[in-house]
Design a protein around this motif. Structure first.
Motif, short mmCIF file in Angstrom:
data_model
loop_
_atom_site.label_atom_id
_atom_site.label_comp_id
_atom_site.label_asym_id
_atom_site.label_seq_id
_atom_site.Cartn_x
_atom_site.Cartn_y
_atom_site.Cartn_z
N LEU A 1 3.94 -12.17 7.71
CA LEU A 1 5.15 -11.85 7.09
C LEU A 1 5.65 -10.46 7.66
CD1 LEU A 1 4.31 -13.17 3.59
CD2 LEU A 1 6.15 -14.15 5.16
N CYS A 2 4.75 -9.62 8.03
CA CYS A 2 5.00 -8.39 8.48
C CYS A 2 5.22 -8.23 9.99
CB CYS A 2 3.75 -7.36 8.02
SG CYS A 2 3.70 -6.95 6.32
N ALA A 3 5.12 -9.59 10.52
CA ALA A 3 5.11 -9.78 11.93
C ALA A 3 4.03 -9.12 12.78
CB ALA A 3 6.56 -9.38 12.43
N ARG A 4 3.06 -8.54 11.99
CA ARG A 4 2.00 -7.82 12.44
C ARG A 4 2.40 -6.62 13.22
NH1 ARG A 4 0.58 -12.95 14.12
NH2 ARG A 4 0.65 -12.52 16.48
N LEU A 5 3.41 -5.96 12.47
CA LEU A 5 3.81 -4.52 13.10
C LEU A 5 2.95 -3.50 12.08
CD1 LEU A 5 7.61 -5.25 13.29
CD2 LEU A 5 6.08 -5.10 15.21
N PRO A 6 2.52 -2.56 13.01
CA PRO A 6 1.49 -1.47 12.10
C PRO A 6 2.59 -0.86 10.93
CG PRO A 6 1.08 -1.36 14.33
CD PRO A 6 2.34 -2.30 14.07
N LEU A 7 3.61 -0.53 11.10
CA LEU A 7 4.47 0.32 10.25
C LEU A 7 4.86 -0.63 9.01
CD1 LEU A 7 6.41 2.35 9.19
CD2 LEU A 7 8.32 1.40 10.44
N ALA A 8 5.29 -1.79 9.29
CA ALA A 8 5.20 -2.60 8.11
C ALA A 8 3.84 -3.00 7.30
CB ALA A 8 5.84 -4.07 8.39
N LEU A 9 2.88 -3.22 8.02
CA LEU A 9 1.47 -3.25 7.67
C LEU A 9 1.00 -2.25 6.43
CD1 LEU A 9 -0.34 -5.01 10.58
CD2 LEU A 9 0.12 -6.07 8.45
N ARG A 10 1.34 -0.91 7.03
CA ARG A 10 1.09 0.09 6.22
C ARG A 10 1.65 0.39 4.98
NH1 ARG A 10 -2.34 3.87 8.87
NH2 ARG A 10 -2.69 3.48 10.94
N VAL A 11 3.08 -0.22 4.92
CA VAL A 11 3.85 -0.16 3.94
C VAL A 11 3.26 -1.16 2.80
CG1 VAL A 11 6.18 -0.58 2.87
CG2 VAL A 11 5.67 0.83 4.93
N VAL A 12 3.14 -2.39 3.40
CA VAL A 12 2.63 -3.35 2.56
C VAL A 12 1.04 -3.27 1.83
CG1 VAL A 12 1.62 -5.75 2.51
CG2 VAL A 12 3.84 -5.32 3.49
N ALA A 13 0.34 -2.45 2.68
CA ALA A 13 -0.97 -2.16 2.07
C ALA A 13 -1.06 -1.00 1.10
CB ALA A 13 -1.77 -1.48 3.39
N GLU A 14 0.01 -0.12 1.06
CA GLU A 14 0.04 0.78 0.19
C GLU A 14 0.61 -0.05 -1.21
OE1 GLU A 14 -0.20 3.70 -2.29
OE2 GLU A 14 -1.00 3.62 -0.03
N LEU A 15 1.50 -0.89 -1.39
CA LEU A 15 1.81 -1.72 -2.30
C LEU A 15 0.90 -2.51 -2.96
CD1 LEU A 15 5.47 -3.20 -1.42
CD2 LEU A 15 4.90 -1.96 -3.11
N ALA A 16 -0.23 -2.82 -1.98
CA ALA A 16 -1.21 -3.84 -2.70
C ALA A 16 -2.24 -2.88 -3.42
CB ALA A 16 -2.19 -4.50 -1.44
N VAL A 17 -2.31 -1.42 -2.68
CA VAL A 17 -3.19 -0.62 -3.37
C VAL A 17 -2.61 -0.05 -4.60
CG1 VAL A 17 -4.13 1.83 -3.18
CG2 VAL A 17 -4.33 0.14 -1.35
N SER A 18 -1.27 0.20 -4.74
CA SER A 18 -0.71 0.42 -5.97
C SER A 18 -0.78 -0.67 -7.16
CB SER A 18 0.63 0.66 -5.65
OG SER A 18 1.34 -0.35 -5.55
N ARG A 19 -1.12 -1.97 -6.67
CA ARG A 19 -1.07 -3.03 -7.73
C ARG A 19 -2.44 -3.76 -7.41
NH1 ARG A 19 4.51 -5.82 -6.48
NH2 ARG A 19 3.99 -7.33 -8.20
N PRO A 20 -3.70 -3.08 -7.80
CA PRO A 20 -4.92 -4.00 -7.53
C PRO A 20 -5.30 -4.94 -8.39
CG PRO A 20 -5.19 -1.71 -9.12
CD PRO A 20 -3.55 -1.86 -8.55
N LYS A 21 -4.60 -5.34 -9.36
CA LYS A 21 -4.92 -6.49 -9.96
C LYS A 21 -4.19 -7.68 -9.86
CE LYS A 21 -6.83 -3.96 -14.22
NZ LYS A 21 -6.56 -3.80 -15.69
N VAL A 22 -3.08 -7.56 -8.79
CA VAL A 22 -2.40 -8.68 -8.40
C VAL A 22 -3.00 -9.24 -7.08
CG1 VAL A 22 -0.01 -9.44 -7.56
CG2 VAL A 22 -0.28 -7.51 -9.33
#
Length: 942
Positions: free
Chosen positions: A448-469
């Protein structure tokens, strides 16, 4: 208010007027307290010093009487600072010695840190405080015996550190005469001998460097019976081997990206290019790929991995080629590189082609990595090509830069999106074990991030901020976001995925964070501090910092050390799309820069407050009450001033040009000053504001005059005059005539014409009540009449000018007139009187922070000391004046100081006089100055 001991004893009150302290013992008392300002000096110590080691009975009682009389002779403010404490007295005074010691400490720290520009500037300011032999007019031999040797040692160490900084910045050949003079006075200082050897070797004079070593060796053996130390011997071996390099080594690469992942093939490809560089080729590599694919990260990561292969350093510039509003021109990029390679601002050519030539010359013989990031076109890049072999230019761009490949032989490295494995590795490093536990969901997120590093880093931070989801739930949210967004095209364009990620991440921000994100996209510069961000958001700096730190944690802004924030160009473009309160926010931002700049200028140049528009102190601006802090802030925001002026309307663009004029003028910032003034002229022209346009044209003319381009200056002044005659602006017309007169006086020496211009300006200034400018024109008339050998008329004009400035309590103006009286005394053969005039003017200019004025006073003092036969002091003053003129970019006066150095060198029997004459002639011929003919004739006789 300040007290001076680095020369004749000097006490200056708050108005800049020198106080006269009569009587030998009161002066000895004053000096004894001043050299230990802010420390307790006991009554017994004072008695010992005041009576020169032989205090009579009852001396302690007499000291108390003298202290009372001294308090009565001082101004109330200074007297209040002389307090009784314990067994003696403390004078809580600001002295030139305290300032000198503080600047030396800062210069030594900058030297240790390799901050050569800062070291050179700070130490030059420290040494400019010296006005001669310390305490030379104080009748206490004991005080001088105790203090002067210590002070002279401090000064010598500061000189050595300043020379070191200048050597590191590439000032090799021009330092040779000064070092030879210093060695004559201090023949046992091995560091000076080493610096001379390095300067000669770096200038290509290997034989002379070896001879310098032999002279040092003979001196040390004859005087001390010892051989040179290990540093000097090692340097001798390096000169023999031809391995001495004394140039600035810039390290400009940004910090490496955290958790860099993959790209092993591309890294190996780039590394193979080094073999070609080692064989002597100029290597150009172009990394191309879509936005957000990690081009910059790859370039920086590789550059840091191979840094040891580039011993001469790395240069970096973000060309911002896809910023439609503010791409960095090749000329501006070259200016930054030239500064990093050791040139002062005033030494940077105005023309881009000339900058490119100078850049290639400085790069010759070096092995350097040059990273040109985010190039938008070949035209941005081609002037940055190193001309000589041994270096690598690494370019990143969304464009394939076919012209660079076809014409310049660039090697293309196409960067694709991350592989599935690399994407998983990056997500695992950023998110943790959840990626392995939910491998399928993690893979979906990557897709979904088209495997682009910039998008992956943004998505990863969202995942870290929502650890129970669960990651699967996050992937579904992102997929839904993409389905609902009507973006670009439906053919899998990677930018569609990036925008969807940005949109999704943006939705997770709270209201204040989202607003700060939108507003930061509006900032026209490369980065901003918290005060500028606070102005954009109409909040406090503390609140702005909190919001920016939250955005940095979400990878939506980039924190730039030490305390600034920028944005990836894709994120900036996305933020601008969302911004709604554009005009209000930009007005607040432009107000912030204008008002804070005015506050800083009032601190750095307090004597000129009345010459600038009155602006309120910004409510949320930085604290700029300390001159050094204010000057550092101006330096840090210089690029943003230009960026703001390029975007702002006439009020802010013209306001910045007016407010910053003195800082840009005396600081030698010719590159930025011309850009800012041109932006102000453009904004005024677009707005139809002829008065503001004319003011900007006059400023452009002043910059050209400072850079030794009188014809260009005259052209802009005539254009300004046409506009001002249309509008009937009397003050503006007066400025034009006065500036035309300065060109005639300074460059063409047509003094009759200059008098005509000045007498045209004078009644116009009087008509509008511009008293300060009236004083300056009267002074200029005195100077012109003096050059016509009409001395009575010159004195009359100088007297009128001095009366105006003293009535206005304007110390810079008074100092300018004292310079005129000093020159007049020199021409009449009264050199001792001239020395007095110049010493007073030098103190006033220094107290006002006017380095340009200091340079002229120092030059005049050199002439006066030459006239009384103090050749060594005159030579040193010419050298100090030369350094100041180089820093401020005054080419004509630089040449005149070189000529002064040549004359004193001849009189001292030095062997470098011819070199100085030729250097002066080169500049005089470049400027088509009348002095060229005289020097040519002199060299022909020799």
């Amino acid at each position: 208010m300040r007290v001076g001991v680095l020369g004749p004893l000097l006490v200056v009150d708050g108005s800049g007027a020198a106080l006269t302290i009569t009587g030998g013992r009161p002066r000895a008392l004053l000096a004894s307290l001043a050299v230990r300002a802010n420390q307790i000096v006991t009554v017994d110590e004072l008695a010992e010093l005041v009576w020169d080691g032989a205090p009579p009975a009852g001396a302690t009682r007499s000291i108390r009487v003298y202290v009372t009389r001294l308090r009565q002779a001082l101004t109330p403010e200074l007297a209040e600072r002389l307090v009784t404490q314990g067994p003696g007295y403390v004078w809580r005074a600001d002295t030139d010695l305290l300032e000198f010691e503080d600047l030396c400490r800062r210069g030594a720290e900058a030297t240790r840190n390799g901050e050569w520009e800062t070291a050179a500037d700070v130490l030059a300011r420290a040494l400019a405080l010296w006005r001669g032999t310390p305490l030379v007019d104080v009748p206490s031999e004991l005080l001088r015996e105790r203090e002067v040797p210590r002070l002279e040692r401090l000064r010598l160490h500061a000189v050595e550190d300043r020379v070191e900084a200048d050597l590191q910045r590439g000032g090799d050949r021009q330092l040779v005469p000064e070092l030879r003079e210093l060695i004559e006075r201090h023949p046992l200082r091995e560091r000076l001998h080493a610096q001379l050897m390095r300067a000669l070797a770096a200038a290509g004079e290997q034989a002379e460097a070896l001879e310098a070593y032999q002279r040092a060796r003979r001196t040390l053996r004859d005087e001390l019976g010892v051989e040179p130390g290990p540093e000097l011997r090692a340097l001798h071996e390096q000169v023999l081997a031809g391995s001495v390099d004394q140039r600035a080594v810039p390290r400009q690469l940004p910090s490496d990206v955290l958790n860099f992942t993959g790209r092993q093939h591309e890294l190996r490809t780039l590394t193979t290019l080094l073999d070609a560089a080692a064989e002597g080729a100029v290597v150009i590599s172009a990394i191309d790929g879509t936005a957000g694919v990690g081009k910059t990260a790859l370039a920086i990561h590789w550059g840091r991995r191979v840094a040891d292969r580039f011993p001469d350093g790395q240069l970096y510039v973000n060309l911002r080629g896809y910023d439609l509003e503010q791409p960095v021109s090749a000329g501006d990029a070259l200016a930054g590189f030239l500064r990093a390679l050791g040139l002062a601002g005033a030494q940077i050519p105005v023309d881009t082609a000339e900058r490119a030539v100078r850049y290639r010359s400085l790069m010759a013989g070096r092995r350097m990595l040059v990273v040109a990031d985010n190039a938008g076109s070949v035209d941005q890049v081609r002037p940055l090509l190193p001309g000589a072999p041994g270096s690598v230019l690494l370019v990143t761009s969304r464009d394939r830069l076919a012209g660079l490949v076809a014409r310049d032989g660039a090697r293309r490295v196409n960067l694709d999106t991350l592989s599935e494995k690399e994407s998983a590795t990056l997500l695992r490093a950023l998110i943790g074990p959840r990626v392995d536990a939910e491998a399928a969901a993690a893979a979906q997120l990557a897709d979904l991030c088209a495997r682009l590093p910039l998008a992956l880093r943004v998505v990863a931070e969202l995942a870290v901020s929502r650890p129970k989801v669960p990651l699967a739930e996050l992937a579904e949210e992102l997929a839904d976001r993409q389905r609902r967004l009507d973006l670009l095209d439906a053919d899998g364009d990677p930018l569609t995925s990036v925008r969807a990620v940005f949109s999704w991440s943006y939705q997770q921000l709270d209201e204040d964070q989202a607003r700060m994100f939108r507003l930061m996209g509006l900032h026209p510069g490369a980065d901003a501090d918290v005060h500028a961000a606070a102005a954009l958001a109409d909040t406090t700096p503390a609140a702005a910092r909190g919001l920016l730190d939250a955005l940095a944690a979400a990878h939506l802004v980039i924190q730039v050390p030490p305390d600034r924030y920028g944005m990836h160009d894709l994120l900036r473009a996305y933020a601008v799309e969302l911004a709604t309160e554009r005009d209000e926010a930009l007005t607040r931002l432009y107000d912030h820069y204008l008002h804070a700049a005015a506050t800083a200028m009032d601190t750095v140049f307090p004597a000129e407050r009345d010459n600038r528009p009155s602006l309120p102190k910004p409510a949320t601006g930085p604290e700029l009450a300390d001159p050094d802090v204010a000057r550092a802030w101006l330096d840090s925001e210089r690029a943003n001033f230009v960026a703001v002026s390029a975007h702002a309307g006439v009020d802010h663009a013209s306001g910045l040009a007016t407010v910053l004029f003195r800082y840009l003028d005396v600081g030698g910032h010719g590159v930025e000053s011309l850009a800012l003034y041109r932006n102000a002229a453009r904004a005024a022209g677009e707005a139809g504001d002829k008065t503001a346009e004319a003011a900007a044209l006059i400023s452009i003319a002043s910059a050209h005059r400072r850079l030794g381009r009188p014809d260009e200056a005259g052209t802009f002044l005539r254009r300004a005059l046409d506009l001002l005659q249309e509008t009937g602006d009397v003050l503006g017309q007066a400025r034009v005539w006065a500036n035309l007169g300065m060109i005639e006086t300074q460059y063409r020496r047509r003094y009759d014409v200059a008098v005509e211009y000045f007498t045209t300006a004078l009644p116009l200034y009087r008509q509008v009540g511009a008293r300060t400018m009236e004083g300056f024109v009267l002074n200029s008339l005195g100077d012109a009449e003096m050059n016509r050998d009409r001395y009575p008329q010159a004195v009359a004009y100088f007297d009128q000018s001095l009366a105006v400035f003293r009535e206005l309590d304007y110390s810079i103006g008074e100092a300018s007139v004292l310079d005129g009286f000093g020159e007049l005394a020199v021409r009449q053969g009264d050199h001792h009187t001239a020395v007095g005039f110049y010493e007073r003017s030098l103190a006033l200019f220094h107290a006002a922070g006017d380095r340009s004025g200091e340079s002229y006073s120092r030059h005049g003092l050199a002439k006066a000391r030459h006239g009384i036969g103090d050749l060594a002091a005159a030579h040193a003053d010419y050298a100090a004046a030369l350094e100041l003129f180089v820093q401020t970019g005054d080419r004509l006066e630089e040449a005149r100081s070189l000529a002064g150095l040549a004359e004193t060198a001849e009189a001292l029997g030095r062997d470098d006089a011819g070199e100085r004459w030729r250097a002066a002639l080169e500049i005089f011929e470049e400027l088509d100055a009348p002095e060229a003919a005289r020097i040519r004739a002199r060299l022909a006789e020799v």
